[in-house]
Enzyme design. Structure first.
Site, short mmCIF file in Angstrom:
data_model
loop_
_atom_site.label_atom_id
_atom_site.label_comp_id
_atom_site.label_asym_id
_atom_site.label_seq_id
_atom_site.Cartn_x
_atom_site.Cartn_y
_atom_site.Cartn_z
N CYS A 1 -2.19 -2.76 7.65
CA CYS A 1 -2.33 -3.83 6.43
C CYS A 1 -0.83 -4.69 6.10
CB CYS A 1 -1.66 -3.02 5.25
SG CYS A 1 -4.15 -2.50 4.98
N ASP B 1 0.80 -1.14 -0.46
CA ASP B 1 0.74 0.30 -0.15
C ASP B 1 0.45 1.28 -0.20
OD1 ASP B 1 -2.11 -2.10 0.50
OD2 ASP B 1 -2.63 -0.72 2.30
N HIS C 1 -10.97 6.51 1.66
CA HIS C 1 -9.06 6.66 1.34
C HIS C 1 -8.98 5.73 -0.04
CE1 HIS C 1 -9.44 3.90 3.80
NE2 HIS C 1 -8.38 2.99 3.42
N HIS D 1 -10.44 0.74 -2.99
CA HIS D 1 -12.10 0.87 -1.94
C HIS D 1 -13.30 0.81 -3.36
CE1 HIS D 1 -10.23 -0.75 1.47
NE2 HIS D 1 -9.77 0.81 1.75
N HIS E 1 -17.06 2.75 0.51
CA HIS E 1 -17.11 1.02 1.43
C HIS E 1 -17.64 1.69 2.40
CE1 HIS E 1 -13.67 -2.08 3.00
NE2 HIS E 1 -14.14 -2.14 1.59
N ASP F 1 -4.40 -0.41 -1.86
CA ASP F 1 -6.06 -0.69 -0.87
C ASP F 1 -6.48 -0.10 -2.19
OD1 ASP F 1 -6.95 -1.11 1.48
OD2 ASP F 1 -7.23 0.89 1.67
N LYS G 1 -7.18 -5.17 -2.78
CA LYS G 1 -7.66 -5.56 -1.83
C LYS G 1 -8.84 -4.51 -1.71
CE LYS G 1 -4.28 -4.35 1.35
NZ LYS G 1 -4.88 -3.01 2.04
C1 VGL Z 1 -5.20 0.88 5.85
C2 VGL Z 1 -6.55 1.30 7.12
C3 VGL Z 1 -7.85 1.46 6.13
C4 VGL Z 1 -3.77 0.44 5.20
C5 VGL Z 1 -5.42 0.70 4.73
O1 VGL Z 1 -2.23 0.40 4.60
O2 VGL Z 1 -2.65 0.03 6.54
N1 VGL Z 1 -5.36 1.08 7.04
N2 VGL Z 1 -7.36 0.90 4.60
ZN ZN Z 2 -8.75 1.08 3.31
#
Ligand code: VGL
Ligand code: ZN
Length: 218
Positions: free
Chosen positions: A166, A23, A96, A63, A67, A61, A121
């Site tokens: 993550c 990410d 996000h 979404h 979401h 990430d 994901k």
């Molecule tokens: C993440 C919160 C929500 C991450 C992703 O990449 O750690 N944290 N979505």
């Molecule tokens: Zn996320």
């Protein structure tokens, strides 16, 4: 917390090693919707690290705009509140990494042209996915274990954002799936919400995730 670096000898990754970069996206870096403090600082570290590896994969990430992990979808809730989802407790986040938006793009300085796979994901509206392996219901698979096994990749080095979400869940799931797992500590940064970073380091340690510094790679 004292941090114990497990491997200090120089290491040269082999054909069965893979670097998993979690990410490294604009929304998790400075100016992004869910910026991780110092998130940008890992980019040159990850770029350097990637040059030592024959195999690298990325996660993204990803979404839908509505979401269910977004606080904006829950009346009266704000980011970082917790709600109960059918699968259990879920932290709520600012909107996000919405699919196709600039915030969902990889950091513009991330330079891993040889990356072989991008695992997206969190694309199911009703289930968040911190881990690269299993979504937050802990049963829906992304298919990554099968990919790694089929390719004979047995040791996973982990870098990216955020250490306490993550990165944590990806590293621990990789252990659960039977891989050797090594966290490259200076190639990660955490959000550190209410002690979550220390909790993550402890949980990863207990799961058998080893720790190294990026300086040991040749
Ligand atoms: C993440 C919160 C929500 C991450 C992703 O990449 O750690 N944290 N979505
Ligand atoms: Zn996320």
């Amino acid at each position: 917390m004292t941090r114990h670096i497990d491997m200090t000898d120089k290491i040269r990754p082999t054909e069965s090693d893979v670097l998993m970069i979690i990410d490294v996206q604009r929304d998790f870096c400075a100016g992004g919707a869910l910026a991780v403090p110092e998130g940008d600082d890992i980019v040159p570290v990850v770029n350097r690290l990637a040059r030592s590896f024959e195999n690298a994969i990325l996660t993204q990430d990803w979404h839908p705009a509505d979401h269910r992990s977004f606080a904006s979808r829950h009346k009266g809730k704000k980011p970082f509140d917790e709600v109960q989802m059918p699968y259990g407790a879920q932290t709520l986040w600012p909107d996000h990494c919405r699919q196709g938006t600039p915030g969902a793009e990889f950091h513009s300085d991330l330079d891993v042209p040889g990356a072989q796979l991008v695992v997206r994901k969190g694309f199911r509206r009703d289930i968040d996915s911190y881990s690269a392996f299993f979504e937050n219901d802990r049963t829906t698979s992304t298919g990554l274990s099968g990919y790694l096994r089929t390719r004979g990749l047995t040791r996973v080095f982990v870098a990216g954002l955020a250490t306490d979400f993550c990165v944590r869940y990806s590293a621990i799931d990789a252990r659960k799936e039977g891989f050797d797992v090594v966290l490259v500590e200076d190639a990660c940064r955490g959000l550190d919400q209410g002690g979550s970073l220390n909790a993550a380091m402890t949980a990863m340690n207990e799961a058998g995730v080893r720790l190294v510094s990026s300086s040991i790679f040749t």
